[in-house]
Scaffold this motif. Structure first.
Motif, mmCIF file in Angstrom:
data_model
loop_
_atom_site.group_PDB
_atom_site.id
_atom_site.type_symbol
_atom_site.label_atom_id
_atom_site.label_comp_id
_atom_site.label_asym_id
_atom_site.label_seq_id
_atom_site.Cartn_x
_atom_site.Cartn_y
_atom_site.Cartn_z
ATOM 1 N N GLY A 94 -42.357 22.348 50.683
ATOM 2 C CA GLY A 94 -41.987 23.761 50.493
ATOM 3 C C GLY A 94 -41.304 24.219 51.772
ATOM 4 O O GLY A 94 -41.950 24.693 52.701
ATOM 5 N N TYR A 121 -32.481 21.618 51.229
ATOM 6 C CA TYR A 121 -32.399 22.214 52.570
ATOM 7 C C TYR A 121 -32.028 21.146 53.595
ATOM 8 O O TYR A 121 -32.428 21.237 54.748
ATOM 9 C CB TYR A 121 -33.753 22.824 52.958
ATOM 10 N N CYS A 150 -46.684 24.329 51.791
ATOM 11 C CA CYS A 150 -46.118 25.614 52.207
ATOM 12 C C CYS A 150 -45.293 26.208 51.062
ATOM 13 O O CYS A 150 -44.310 26.899 51.290
ATOM 14 C CB CYS A 150 -45.258 25.361 53.439
ATOM 15 N N GLY A 206 -45.841 36.196 59.969
ATOM 16 C CA GLY A 206 -44.730 35.546 59.269
ATOM 17 C C GLY A 206 -43.476 35.562 60.124
ATOM 18 O O GLY A 206 -43.514 35.971 61.296
HETATM 19 P P1 NAP Z 1 -42.887 32.046 48.928
HETATM 20 O O1 NAP Z 1 -41.990 32.752 48.001
HETATM 21 O O2 NAP Z 1 -44.329 32.374 48.864
HETATM 22 O O3 NAP Z 1 -42.679 30.473 48.777
HETATM 23 C C1 NAP Z 1 -41.398 29.896 48.820
HETATM 24 C C2 NAP Z 1 -41.565 28.407 48.817
HETATM 25 O O4 NAP Z 1 -42.164 27.959 47.602
HETATM 26 C C3 NAP Z 1 -40.234 27.708 48.921
HETATM 27 O O5 NAP Z 1 -40.384 26.563 49.709
HETATM 28 C C4 NAP Z 1 -39.927 27.341 47.477
HETATM 29 O O6 NAP Z 1 -39.144 26.190 47.384
HETATM 30 C C5 NAP Z 1 -41.307 27.016 46.956
HETATM 31 N N1 NAP Z 1 -41.387 27.201 45.509
HETATM 32 C C6 NAP Z 1 -41.366 28.355 44.830
HETATM 33 N N2 NAP Z 1 -41.495 28.138 43.515
HETATM 34 C C7 NAP Z 1 -41.573 26.802 43.354
HETATM 35 C C8 NAP Z 1 -41.714 25.941 42.226
HETATM 36 N N3 NAP Z 1 -41.811 26.424 40.980
HETATM 37 N N4 NAP Z 1 -41.784 24.617 42.444
HETATM 38 C C9 NAP Z 1 -41.697 24.117 43.694
HETATM 39 N N5 NAP Z 1 -41.568 24.878 44.807
HETATM 40 C C10 NAP Z 1 -41.511 26.198 44.633
HETATM 41 O O7 NAP Z 1 -42.327 32.371 50.397
HETATM 42 P P2 NAP Z 1 -42.689 31.861 51.856
HETATM 43 O O8 NAP Z 1 -42.628 33.062 52.697
HETATM 44 O O9 NAP Z 1 -41.804 30.716 52.205
HETATM 45 O O10 NAP Z 1 -44.217 31.377 51.811
HETATM 46 C C11 NAP Z 1 -44.582 30.050 51.646
HETATM 47 C C12 NAP Z 1 -46.117 29.948 51.722
HETATM 48 O O11 NAP Z 1 -46.560 30.372 53.012
HETATM 49 C C13 NAP Z 1 -46.806 30.837 50.698
HETATM 50 O O12 NAP Z 1 -47.900 30.163 50.171
HETATM 51 C C14 NAP Z 1 -47.281 32.015 51.520
HETATM 52 O O13 NAP Z 1 -48.447 32.619 51.003
HETATM 53 C C15 NAP Z 1 -47.559 31.378 52.880
HETATM 54 N N6 NAP Z 1 -47.422 32.274 54.019
HETATM 55 C C16 NAP Z 1 -46.304 33.021 54.151
HETATM 56 C C17 NAP Z 1 -46.211 33.914 55.219
HETATM 57 C C18 NAP Z 1 -44.994 34.766 55.389
HETATM 58 O O14 NAP Z 1 -45.049 35.704 56.182
HETATM 59 N N7 NAP Z 1 -43.893 34.517 54.739
HETATM 60 C C19 NAP Z 1 -47.253 33.997 56.151
HETATM 61 C C20 NAP Z 1 -48.370 33.185 55.992
HETATM 62 C C21 NAP Z 1 -48.450 32.329 54.921
HETATM 63 P P3 NAP Z 1 -37.535 26.304 47.335
HETATM 64 O O15 NAP Z 1 -37.162 27.252 48.443
HETATM 65 O O16 NAP Z 1 -37.114 24.916 47.535
HETATM 66 O O17 NAP Z 1 -37.188 26.872 46.004
#
Ligand code: NAP
Length: 391
Positions: A94, A121, A150, A206
């Protein structure tokens, strides 16, 4: 007795052909052919005994013949040397917004980062110094020390199920950084065989809130299952050290505790940010400090995906209660306001002799009970009855 026997070097217009004949024992001889582009430096390095010699060719040429005859435990030696260096091979599954953000710190601290995602990516990974794998089989065959999940909360289960974990080393460490914690803990325990280690974590920041460094930002972790072997304990600590080294405030707590606290803090924060975003607030010349805080809140929360926010709601059993408390709090506040207004109007209409409806409305608590004890408001009918009696 192993000996080096011959090298032939032939140049064509586009490439250089090198043929080496390497006798790996007196009985067998291996011929290897390498096709190399012209821009390579023409120098041979043989770095496993007895090939401790450099052969200078007309043009400088550097060959890394990784499939050359090596001691049988060569890979194991490399793995040992690498693990003694205190560096980890971390595979981020991810590689979206947050995955890339974390990768930068891992690479800055000298760890090797592999990445895989649904989208391509590869060029971003390359620019950060990570290696992108389109195929999870190829990635797992690199035997990373850590698999870091992730992905979005809602896709985590299907992503985990799709990983060819049989290609990993038996005691690989699985880590997640999801913003909810009981859910990934449960699916890890459900899908991973007992020989894999599990560490559930949540960096409480984040890409936006952590853009100027992670000093004093909270990092929550729960060592759900770490094997007793020294190397496994060390590996988990080495991973946690990445965040310690960046100055994070390390907070060890259970996944259940995390979810209870996070619903009352993080989910409320995101909800308020999203409500304010819907109001499309403008920045004006007379912004107060408080208003600036609201604008910052919108900026901090709106940049996160809706999937993330939805995951906070859907996969934390405490979130629904918080949403109801918000509703009740808003209703109570409106009633308090309208009660004051009503009182003023009644005074104007009937003078001071009437019992003030404010007394009635004062029966509504001005504050909700603390978390965990949901407010039981004075029922609408009860309030209305008293008010009607006053009419
Ligand atoms: P997100 O929207 O929660 O996750 C985006 C990620 O998930 C991308 O890598 C995306 O892959 C993947 N993804 C989404 N749908 C998918 C599917 N159906 N199959 C496979 N992969 C899928 O945004 P994020 O901010 O990057 O967060 C990632 C994780 O980190 C989450 O679990 C979130 O709770 C955690 N987190 C985030 C933060 C923050 O501030 N952003 C802080 C702490 C923890 P592609 O891009 O390749 O589509």
């Amino acid at each position: 007795m192993i000996s080096f026997s011959s090298i032939q070097h032939r140049s064509t217009q586009n490439s250089t052909t090198i043929t080496t004949a390497v006798a790996s024992s007196s009985a067998s001889t291996t011929n290897r052919t390498f096709l190399l582009p012209h821009h390579h430096t023409h120098k041979f390095y043989f770095n496993s005994p007895p090939f401790f010699q450099t052969v200078d060719l007309p043009r400088r040429l550097c060959i890394r013949a990784i499939d050359a005859a090596q001691p049988y435990d060569y890979e194991a030696q490399l793995v040992n040397r690498f693990s003694q260096s205190g560096k980890l091979k971390i595979a981020i599954i991810g590689f979206g917004n947050f995955g890339q953000f974390l990768a930068k710190a891992f690479i800055r601290q000298g760890h090797i980062v592999f990445a895989h995602s649904r989208s391509d990516y590869s060029s971003i990974a390359q620019s950060l110094g990570a290696t992108f794998f389109f195929d999870t089989h190829d990635l797992c065959e690199e035997h990373p020390d850590v698999i870091l999940l992730c992905t979005s909360i809602i896709s985590t289960e299907s992503v985990l199920k799709s990983l060819p974990i049989q290609r990993l080393r038996r005691n690989t460490l699985f880590v997640d950084v999801l913003s909810v914690k009981e859910f990934p803990k449960n699916i890890f325990l459900q899908y991973l065989p007992s020989h894999f280690d599990i560490l559930c974590t949540h960096p409480m920041f984040g890409p936006e809130s952590g853009k100027n460094g992670w000093q004093n930002l909270a990092f929550v972790f729960d060592k759900v299952r770490i094997g007793n072997e020294e190397s496994r304990l060390t590996r988990a600590e080495t991973f946690l050290d990445i965040f310690k080294n960046e100055g994070c405030r390390m907070v060890e707590m259970t996944c259940a505790e995390h979810d209870k606290y996070a619903a009352g803090s993080q989910f409320i924060t995101h909800t308020m940010g999203r409500i304010l975003e819907k109001l499309q607030l403008d920045s004006t010349q007379i912004n107060t400090k408080g208003y600036e805080t609201l604008l910052n809140l919108v900026e901090n929360t709106a940049s996160d995906s809706f999937d993330l926010y939805y995951g906070l709601f859907m996969y934390n059993k405490n979130a629904m209660e918080q949403l109801e408390r918000l509703d009740l709090a808003f209703e109570a506040l409106k009633k308090e306001l309208f009660g004051h207004l009503h009182e003023v109007l009644r005074k104007q209409l009937f003078g001071k002799s009437e019992e003030s409806p404010r007394l009635v409305l004062a029966k509504l608590p001005s504050k909700l009970a603390k978390n965990g004890t949901p407010l039981l408001p004075v029922s609408k009918s009860e309030t209305e009855t008293v008010v009607n009696n006053n009419n």
